[in-house]
Design an enzyme around this catalytic site. Structure first.
Site, PDB file in Angstrom:
ATOM      1  N   ASP A  98       1.805  10.996  -0.148  1.00 26.86           N
ATOM      2  CA  ASP A  98       0.442  10.475  -0.046  1.00 26.86           C
ATOM      3  C   ASP A  98      -0.264  10.508  -1.404  1.00 26.86           C
ATOM      4  O   ASP A  98       0.096  11.298  -2.280  1.00 26.86           O
ATOM      5  CB  ASP A  98      -0.325  11.329   0.980  1.00 26.86           C
ATOM      6  CG  ASP A  98      -1.530  10.604   1.535  1.00 26.86           C
ATOM      7  OD1 ASP A  98      -1.682   9.394   1.265  1.00 26.86           O
ATOM      8  OD2 ASP A  98      -2.331  11.239   2.235  1.00 26.86           O
ATOM      9  N   HIS A 100       1.600   2.314  -5.592  1.00 30.81           N
ATOM     10  CA  HIS A 100       2.835   2.266  -4.804  1.00 30.81           C
ATOM     11  C   HIS A 100       4.044   2.021  -5.718  1.00 30.81           C
ATOM     12  O   HIS A 100       5.112   2.593  -5.517  1.00 30.81           O
ATOM     13  CB  HIS A 100       2.758   1.189  -3.721  1.00 30.81           C
ATOM     14  CG  HIS A 100       1.710   1.470  -2.689  1.00 30.81           C
ATOM     15  ND1 HIS A 100       1.526   2.724  -2.148  1.00 30.81           N
ATOM     16  CD2 HIS A 100       0.781   0.679  -2.098  1.00 30.81           C
ATOM     17  CE1 HIS A 100       0.537   2.684  -1.277  1.00 30.81           C
ATOM     18  NE2 HIS A 100       0.056   1.455  -1.239  1.00 30.81           N
ATOM     19  N   LEU A 138      24.237  14.213  -1.019  1.00 30.66           N
ATOM     20  CA  LEU A 138      22.915  14.210  -0.385  1.00 30.66           C
ATOM     21  C   LEU A 138      22.821  13.155   0.724  1.00 30.66           C
ATOM     22  O   LEU A 138      23.305  12.035   0.558  1.00 30.66           O
ATOM     23  CB  LEU A 138      21.861  13.886  -1.460  1.00 30.66           C
ATOM     24  CG  LEU A 138      20.415  13.754  -0.972  1.00 30.66           C
ATOM     25  CD1 LEU A 138      19.828  15.126  -0.662  1.00 30.66           C
ATOM     26  CD2 LEU A 138      19.549  13.048  -2.019  1.00 30.66           C
TER      27      LEU A 138
HETATM   28  C1  FPP Z   1       0.601   6.850   0.949  1.00 26.74           C
HETATM   29  O1  FPP Z   1      -0.330   6.704  -0.087  1.00 26.74           O
HETATM   30  C2  FPP Z   1       1.780   6.114   0.657  1.00 26.74           C
HETATM   31  C3  FPP Z   1       2.291   5.090   1.384  1.00 26.74           C
HETATM   32  C4  FPP Z   1       1.654   4.585   2.629  1.00 26.74           C
HETATM   33  C5  FPP Z   1       3.481   4.380   0.967  1.00 26.74           C
HETATM   34  C6  FPP Z   1       4.570   5.209   0.361  1.00 26.74           C
HETATM   35  C7  FPP Z   1       5.353   4.304  -0.488  1.00 26.74           C
HETATM   36  C8  FPP Z   1       5.849   4.615  -1.709  1.00 26.74           C
HETATM   37  C9  FPP Z   1       5.793   5.947  -2.313  1.00 26.74           C
HETATM   38  C10 FPP Z   1       6.457   3.552  -2.556  1.00 26.74           C
HETATM   39  C11 FPP Z   1       7.667   2.925  -2.101  1.00 26.74           C
HETATM   40  C12 FPP Z   1       8.673   3.813  -1.476  1.00 26.74           C
HETATM   41  C13 FPP Z   1       9.985   3.552  -1.521  1.00 26.74           C
HETATM   42  C14 FPP Z   1      10.935   4.343  -0.721  1.00 26.74           C
HETATM   43  C15 FPP Z   1      10.503   2.490  -2.374  1.00 26.74           C
HETATM   44  P1  FPP Z   1      -1.704   6.025   0.218  1.00 26.74           P
HETATM   45  O2  FPP Z   1      -1.617   4.581  -0.093  1.00 26.74           O
HETATM   46  O3  FPP Z   1      -2.112   6.334   1.615  1.00 26.74           O
HETATM   47  O4  FPP Z   1      -2.648   6.715  -0.805  1.00 26.74           O
HETATM   48  P2  FPP Z   1      -4.170   7.094  -0.574  1.00 26.74           P
HETATM   49  O5  FPP Z   1      -4.187   8.160   0.476  1.00 26.74           O
HETATM   50  O6  FPP Z   1      -4.580   7.575  -1.900  1.00 26.74           O
HETATM   51  O7  FPP Z   1      -4.866   5.853  -0.136  1.00 26.74           O
END
Ligand code: FPP
Length: 244
Positions: free
Chosen positions: A22, A39, A133
């Protein structure tokens, strides 16, 4: 010996680590960038983490990339995320073969593009004999949805007469989840400052130790992982028993 292996030497290494990645959006916004920039940075961190967790001696690594609730985000954000997944899974194919990593995409395939499903199937098929892994990426994953899907599979077996109600056990339910055959996570890390599980692995996290950090996912690195493992080492896991 790799750098991380040195840093965690002598520590009890969790066998299965799960992560809620997150804080990507906030990390980007703090820098005056669009959320999608976060992201992309987050995807790079996942890429590096695969080698780091493997070198640390972790055997199972599960990350939450897209939840069944994330479809509520803007069309643009969803589209960027799925483009990232497509590119990342292609790269992962090569990386997994070089590092002996076995990959699984957990979650529901319903609603995913056919091209992405093809890449997922190819990745799982190609890496299935790898013995290092085990790396699970949760895409279109919701814990309650997973339990519903497991119950449906069991119901089909029951109606077919393959099992009786007495056969329904915790083990049978586990065997019908997306993580069938894998141990439950020992440690669940959530970055980005929130302290909840957000429908991530509710069945599997029953006895898991939680580690919450304010660090946003794009800033999570080897030293942050070491901190989480050290904290895990300070916990006493009793699984409902008493201190001996
Ligand atoms: C949460 O941060 C993150 C996500 C909903 C997406 C997770 C995706 C990635 C880390 C990138 C791609 C992953 C792979 C496996 C290629 P948020 O957007 O909710 O952040 P915020 O809480 O600050 O809004």
């Amino acid at each position: 010996m790799s750098e991380i292996a040195e840093k965690v030497k002598g520590l009890n290494i969790p066998k299965h680590v799960a992560v809620i990645m997150d804080g990507n959006g906030r990390w980007a916004q703090e820098q005056g960038q669009p959320r999608t920039y976060g992201h992309a940075a987050g995807a790079e961190v996942v890429e590096n983490m695969v080698e780091i967790v493997s070198d640390a001696g972790i055997e199972f690594f599960t990350v939450y990339a897209f939840s069944t609730e994330n479809w509520k985000r803007s069309e643009e954000e969803v589209s960027v995320l799925f483009s990232l997944f497509a590119v990342y899974l292609q790269k992962l194919m090569k990386k997994s073969m070089e590092n002996n990593v076995r990959c699984f995409i957990i979650g529901s395939r319903e609603g995913l593009d056919k091209e992405l499903i093809d890449v997922i199937n190819e990745l799982e098929e190609k890496t299935k004999e790898n013995t290092g892994l085990t790396f699970n990426i949760a895409i279109n994953y919701g814990g309650r949805d997973e339990i519903v899907r497991a119950v449906k599979k069991i119901a089909v077996d029951l109606i077919a007469g393959n099992i009786t109600p007495e056969d329904i056990s915790e083990n049978l339910i586990s065997e019908n989840t997306d993580t069938a055959g894998m141990p439950d996570p020992d440690l669940m890390i959530r970055t980005g400052g929130e302290e909840r599980i957000s429908n991530f692995l509710p069945w599997q996290l029953a006895y898991t130790e939680f580690y919450f950090t304010d660090v946003n996912w794009p800033d999570f690195d080897e030293d942050e992982l070491v901190k989480a493992i050290k904290k895990f080492n300070g916990r006493e896991r009793r699984f409902g028993g008493v201190i001996k």
